[in-house]
Design an enzyme around this catalytic site. Structure first.
Site, mmCIF file in Angstrom:
data_model
loop_
_atom_site.group_PDB
_atom_site.id
_atom_site.type_symbol
_atom_site.label_atom_id
_atom_site.label_comp_id
_atom_site.label_asym_id
_atom_site.label_seq_id
_atom_site.Cartn_x
_atom_site.Cartn_y
_atom_site.Cartn_z
ATOM 1 N N HIS A 59 0.876 -1.175 0.000
ATOM 2 C CA HIS A 59 0.000 0.000 0.000
ATOM 3 C C HIS A 59 0.915 1.227 0.000
ATOM 4 C CE1 HIS A 59 -2.913 -2.990 1.863
ATOM 5 N NE2 HIS A 59 -3.348 -2.717 0.644
ATOM 6 N N GLU A 62 1.773 3.648 3.063
ATOM 7 C CA GLU A 62 2.199 3.083 4.351
ATOM 8 C C GLU A 62 3.722 3.210 4.437
ATOM 9 O OE1 GLU A 62 0.332 -0.774 4.539
ATOM 10 O OE2 GLU A 62 -1.675 0.108 4.387
ATOM 11 N N HIS A 151 3.250 -3.506 6.908
ATOM 12 C CA HIS A 151 2.166 -2.550 6.642
ATOM 13 C C HIS A 151 1.980 -1.605 7.824
ATOM 14 C CE1 HIS A 151 -0.017 -4.575 3.175
ATOM 15 N NE2 HIS A 151 0.907 -5.469 3.507
ATOM 16 N N GLU A 215 1.498 -5.499 10.997
ATOM 17 C CA GLU A 215 0.894 -4.165 11.119
ATOM 18 C C GLU A 215 1.652 -3.412 12.208
ATOM 19 O OE1 GLU A 215 -1.357 -2.797 9.301
ATOM 20 O OE2 GLU A 215 -2.172 -4.498 8.187
HETATM 21 O O1 LIG Z 1 -6.184 -0.464 8.109
HETATM 22 C C1 LIG Z 1 -6.751 -1.165 7.285
HETATM 23 O O2 LIG Z 1 -8.003 -1.174 7.165
HETATM 24 C C2 LIG Z 1 -5.949 -2.057 6.370
HETATM 25 C C3 LIG Z 1 -4.518 -2.237 6.781
HETATM 26 C C4 LIG Z 1 -3.897 -3.205 5.803
HETATM 27 O O3 LIG Z 1 -3.491 -2.820 4.759
HETATM 28 N N1 LIG Z 1 -3.933 -4.498 6.175
HETATM 29 C C5 LIG Z 1 -3.613 -5.542 5.268
HETATM 30 C C6 LIG Z 1 -3.743 -6.876 5.959
HETATM 31 C C7 LIG Z 1 -3.370 -8.020 5.021
HETATM 32 C C8 LIG Z 1 -3.715 -9.393 5.582
HETATM 33 O O4 LIG Z 1 -4.908 -9.671 5.793
HETATM 34 O O5 LIG Z 1 -2.795 -10.207 5.760
HETATM 35 C C9 LIG Z 1 -4.598 -5.474 4.101
HETATM 36 O O6 LIG Z 1 -5.783 -5.192 4.358
HETATM 37 O O7 LIG Z 1 -4.189 -5.707 2.971
HETATM 38 ZN ZN LIG Z 2 -1.412 -2.128 4.159
#
Ligand SMILES: O=C(O)CCC(=O)N[C@@H](CCC(=O)O)C(=O)O
Ligand SMILES: [Zn+2]
EC number: 3.5.1.96
Length: 335
Positions: A59, A62, A151, A215
């Site tokens: 992303h 980030e 992330h 995260e």
């Molecule tokens: O803050 C958010 O709503 C999204 C944060 C983020 O980018 N999280 C990843 C997690 C990936 C996973 O599920 O392994 C995403 O949503 O892509």
């Molecule tokens: Zn992300």
């Protein structure tokens, strides 16, 4: 510093380096593999058999994890960090990084495990390229494969730093990897309960790596990440790279574990999420709470005891996940 150590500058400028391969004073080979992609190989005599994939910028907005990888790479290029591991550094979505956006047309982290074939545009091409780069990197047999996809989140969180551990039928989550994450500063881990289309799910399910989405705090622009504490993660990554991690066993030391109960999927433009806009990740939801509504009188009601919400986002495209409901779990069933 060697030009290839400035992978971030090259990527943000959209430039190709004149020399594609360089050797550091320590005899470490750096090889530019394409936009935002750099392979680091230790001298053969020092190679300890670890293949470590470090990705950030999947992303584009980030930035804290992007800055962290940039720092590690500078350390290697200057000869201050002496790798024993092979490393692949990847900046996931260069186009979005240049504009400071999460993505341009499609969220690249929903295009893995072949999903890019049903899509188009810059992110579909990028997901395909990332799959190829990771596949080639992990193709050498007999090596340990580890992937951290770094992330930051859209919103604040009651638990600041946590990991998501992908799922594959018949494969056990590793207690040892959880202990390593704890030592790297993660406070919680979410154990996925079904296959997925994220980058870490691809390297876990398809390439057999131990793989995690990490995260690390709230997403902010470049240079504004002072509040994000990355010292433990940085120290642990350096130890993995240099092959001198302390062997402290598999103590989880207060690590909180959750399992994914349900993903909330947005099916249509009528989707409505009944949560305050500023709700934090890991907020608790009581049983019976009407979480969301969608077309055809679809209602998402919380049934699980101890449920918490993460990544609530009603703005995602139709068909994608608009939040995850998680519940506390224990370490008993770990491998
Ligand atoms: O803050 C958010 O709503 C999204 C944060 C983020 O980018 N999280 C990843 C997690 C990936 C996973 O599920 O392994 C995403 O949503 O892509
Ligand atoms: Zn992300």
């Amino acid at each position: 510093m060697l030009a290839l150590g400035k992978l971030l500058d090259l990527t943000l400028a959209g430039r190709e380096p004149a020399e594609k391969t360089q050797l550091t004073v320590e005899g470490v080979r750096m090889r530019w593999l394409g936009e935002g992609a750099l392979e680091v190989s230790p001298p053969e005599a020092r190679d300890n058999g670890m293949s470590l994939l470090l990705s950030a910028g999947i992303h584009g907005n980030e930035t804290a994890p992007i800055e962290l990888l940039d720092e590690l790479l500078h350390g290697i290029a200057r000869g201050e960090i002496k790798p024993q591991a092979r490393i692949l550094f990847l900046f996931g979505n260069p186009e979005a990084m240049r504009t400071g956006a999460r993505y341009i047309e499609h969220d690249v982290n929903r295009l893995f495990n072949g999903r890019h074939e049903q899509s188009s545009g810059v992110e579909a091409l990028r997901a395909c390229a990332l799959e190829r780069l990771a596949t080639t990197f992990f193709s050498v047999q007999g090596r340990t494969r580890l992937h951290y996809d770094l992330h930051t989140a859209i919103r604040g969180s009651k638990i600041e730093q946590f990991a998501l551990y992908p799922y594959k039928e018949g494969r056990q989550h590793s207690r040892r990897e959880l202990a390593r994450l704890r030592a790297a500063g993660m406070e919680a881990v979410l154990l996925q309960s079904k296959p997925s289309i994220t980058f870490s799910a691809f390297t876990y399910e398809t390439l057999g790596a131990e793989a995690f989405t990490l995260e690390l705090g709230k997403a902010r622009p470049f240079g504004q990440n002072n509040e994000i504490k990355l010292d433990l993660l940085q120290a642990r990554l350096r130890q993995i790279i240099e092959g001198n991690e302390p062997q402290e066993g598999d103590a989880l030391d207060g690590l909180q574990l959750f399992s994914v109960a349900r993903e909330i999927i947005k099916h249509s433009d009528s989707f409505h999420l009944h949560l305050p806009a500023d709700i934090e990740n890991f907020s608790e939801l009581s049983q019976g709470y009407l979480l969301a509504e969608d077309l055809a009188e679809t209602r998402w009601i919380v049934e699980e005891e101890g449920a918490r919400i993460i990544f609530p986002n009603p703005k995602v495209k139709n068909g994608l996940r608009a939040g995850i409901l998680i519940v506390p779990t224990s370490a008993e069933q770990l491998g």
